[in-house]
Design an enzyme around this catalytic site. Structure first.
Site, PDB file in Angstrom:
ATOM      1  N   HIS A 133       8.870  -5.270   1.936  1.00  0.00           N
ATOM      2  CA  HIS A 133       7.700  -6.054   1.519  1.00  0.00           C
ATOM      3  C   HIS A 133       7.999  -7.554   1.629  1.00  0.00           C
ATOM      4  O   HIS A 133       7.161  -8.332   2.085  1.00  0.00           O
ATOM      5  CB  HIS A 133       7.335  -5.746   0.060  1.00  0.00           C
ATOM      6  N   LEU A 189       8.239  -3.460  -5.172  1.00  0.00           N
ATOM      7  CA  LEU A 189       8.582  -4.240  -3.983  1.00  0.00           C
ATOM      8  C   LEU A 189      10.059  -4.145  -3.625  1.00  0.00           C
ATOM      9  O   LEU A 189      10.924  -4.118  -4.491  1.00  0.00           O
ATOM     10  CB  LEU A 189       8.193  -5.712  -4.212  1.00  0.00           C
TER      11      LEU A 189
HETATM   12  P1  AMP Z   1       3.280   0.004   0.503  1.00  0.00           P
HETATM   13  O1  AMP Z   1       3.558  -0.821  -0.726  1.00  0.00           O
HETATM   14  O2  AMP Z   1       4.235   1.126   0.695  1.00  0.00           O
HETATM   15  O3  AMP Z   1       1.828   0.393   0.636  1.00  0.00           O
HETATM   16  O4  AMP Z   1       3.569  -0.961   1.735  1.00  0.00           O
HETATM   17  C1  AMP Z   1       2.956  -2.203   1.845  1.00  0.00           C
HETATM   18  C2  AMP Z   1       3.251  -2.775   3.202  1.00  0.00           C
HETATM   19  O5  AMP Z   1       4.654  -2.918   3.357  1.00  0.00           O
HETATM   20  C3  AMP Z   1       2.773  -1.877   4.349  1.00  0.00           C
HETATM   21  O6  AMP Z   1       2.236  -2.679   5.378  1.00  0.00           O
HETATM   22  C4  AMP Z   1       4.060  -1.203   4.772  1.00  0.00           C
HETATM   23  O7  AMP Z   1       4.042  -0.794   6.125  1.00  0.00           O
HETATM   24  C5  AMP Z   1       5.060  -2.301   4.559  1.00  0.00           C
HETATM   25  N1  AMP Z   1       6.415  -1.737   4.431  1.00  0.00           N
HETATM   26  C6  AMP Z   1       6.790  -0.719   3.628  1.00  0.00           C
HETATM   27  N2  AMP Z   1       8.093  -0.428   3.836  1.00  0.00           N
HETATM   28  C7  AMP Z   1       8.534  -1.263   4.802  1.00  0.00           C
HETATM   29  C8  AMP Z   1       9.778  -1.441   5.474  1.00  0.00           C
HETATM   30  N3  AMP Z   1      10.852  -0.699   5.202  1.00  0.00           N
HETATM   31  N4  AMP Z   1       9.859  -2.404   6.420  1.00  0.00           N
HETATM   32  C9  AMP Z   1       8.773  -3.163   6.723  1.00  0.00           C
HETATM   33  N5  AMP Z   1       7.582  -3.042   6.135  1.00  0.00           N
HETATM   34  C10 AMP Z   1       7.452  -2.113   5.189  1.00  0.00           C
END
Ligand code: AMP
Length: 279
Positions: free
Chosen positions: A37, A33
């Site tokens: 996140h 995270l």
């Molecule tokens: P992940 O753990 O990469 O699968 O991401 C989980 C959620 O966090 C997904 O909805 C991503 O789009 C969101 N997320 C990942 N990186 C970012 C970021 N830099 N800004 C905003 N949301 C993010």
């Protein structure tokens, strides 16, 4: 903060919450995270009584076994960060908890998974929709929060929710960036300092597209930005697209639709994806 490892336990707990009228917000993640996140957790806290964060490195959405094996899994640190962010419930299922041995899944995603990430990583969005459907079935949230960072993913999940009539409201949250502009991502921990600096070229390319939008035809714009991206050291561009923000299909000049630019590039061994709304 409550921590659950099984679908049954979290299901029972959340049923009790729903029965006393609490609304539930789900933030699905793969862990490792970062502040991106946490921004989703904060958005969820504003809209729902109970915030559930799931951490599950979903094998079916990986198209490269090495990428799956190497994906960071700092579980204790993640739990600590969620506690600090005042998340209410964490769901930490094992792979066997989410998948039976023999299982198949296919959903028609129309043209949405035939472009960009869908064409570079065939099968990726089948895996994403498969796990998100399971998480929505388990948590039955009123709201589910996703980052604009994965814009194509959000459009695909919206499509699934509509197609399968899932009673949840999806919320798209803005991209959180490092000070230099690089979009935060769990995979960024594998970039060296030099690569991190090089990787900001993707953000700069999107900014250029935003600044030059309307000054050139879309094909000229695409060419200019792609050329600029190619000229940056350490960057291996995969795609740079300017598309209709709803359908992800190509747009003509003067199209009244909302328009978004999306880019993917490799920096060393790491893939960077990013996007920016142009109109
Ligand atoms: P992940 O753990 O990469 O699968 O991401 C989980 C959620 O966090 C997904 O909805 C991503 O789009 C969101 N997320 C990942 N990186 C970012 C970021 N830099 N800004 C905003 N949301 C993010």
């Amino acid at each position: 903060m409550e921590i659950f490892y099984t679908r049954e336990e979290i299901g029972e707990y959340l049923k009790k919450m729903r029965d006393v009228g609490r609304t539930i917000g789900l933030v699905p993640t793969m862990g490792a995270l970062h502040n991106g996140h946490i921004s989703l957790i904060n958005a969820a806290k504003k809209k729902s009584d109970i915030v559930v964060c799931s951490i599950f490195v979903n094998p079916t959405q990986f198209t490269d076994q090495k990428d799956l094996d190497n994906y960071p899994r700092p579980q204790e640190e993640d739990v600590r960060k969620l506690e600090e962010a005042e998340c209410d419930v964490v769901f930490l299922p094992a792979v066997e908890e989410m998948y039976a041995k023999e299982e198949s899944w296919h959903i028609d995603l129309g043209k949405l998974d035939q472009v960009m990430e869908g064409s570079v990583r065939p099968g990726h969005y089948q895996g994403v929709t498969q796990i998100v459907k399971k998480l929505l079935d388990t948590v039955m949230p009123d709201f589910a929060f996703f980052g604009q960072k994965d814009y194509q993913q959000f459009m695909i999940i919206s499509w699934m929710v509509k197609k399968l009539n899932i009673p949840v409201k999806l919320v798209l949250c803005p991209i959180v960036r490092e000070p230099g502009g690089l979009a935060m991502s769990s995979r960024n921990v594998y970039l060296s300092d030099a690569e991190k600096a090089e990787a900001t070229a993707v953000y700069k390319a999107l900014l250029q597209a935003k600044n030059e939008f309307g000054l050139f035809s879309l094909s000229e714009l695409k060419e200019r930005v792609t050329r600029a991206l190619r000229s940056r050291p350490g960057i291996e561009p995969e795609y740079f697209e300017v598309v209709n923000a709803e359908t992800l299909e190509p747009v003509a000049d003067n199209d009244p639709a909302n328009i978004i630019a999306l880019a993917a590039a490799k920096v060393g061994k790491i893939r960077i994806i990013d996007n920016m709304i142009l109109k």
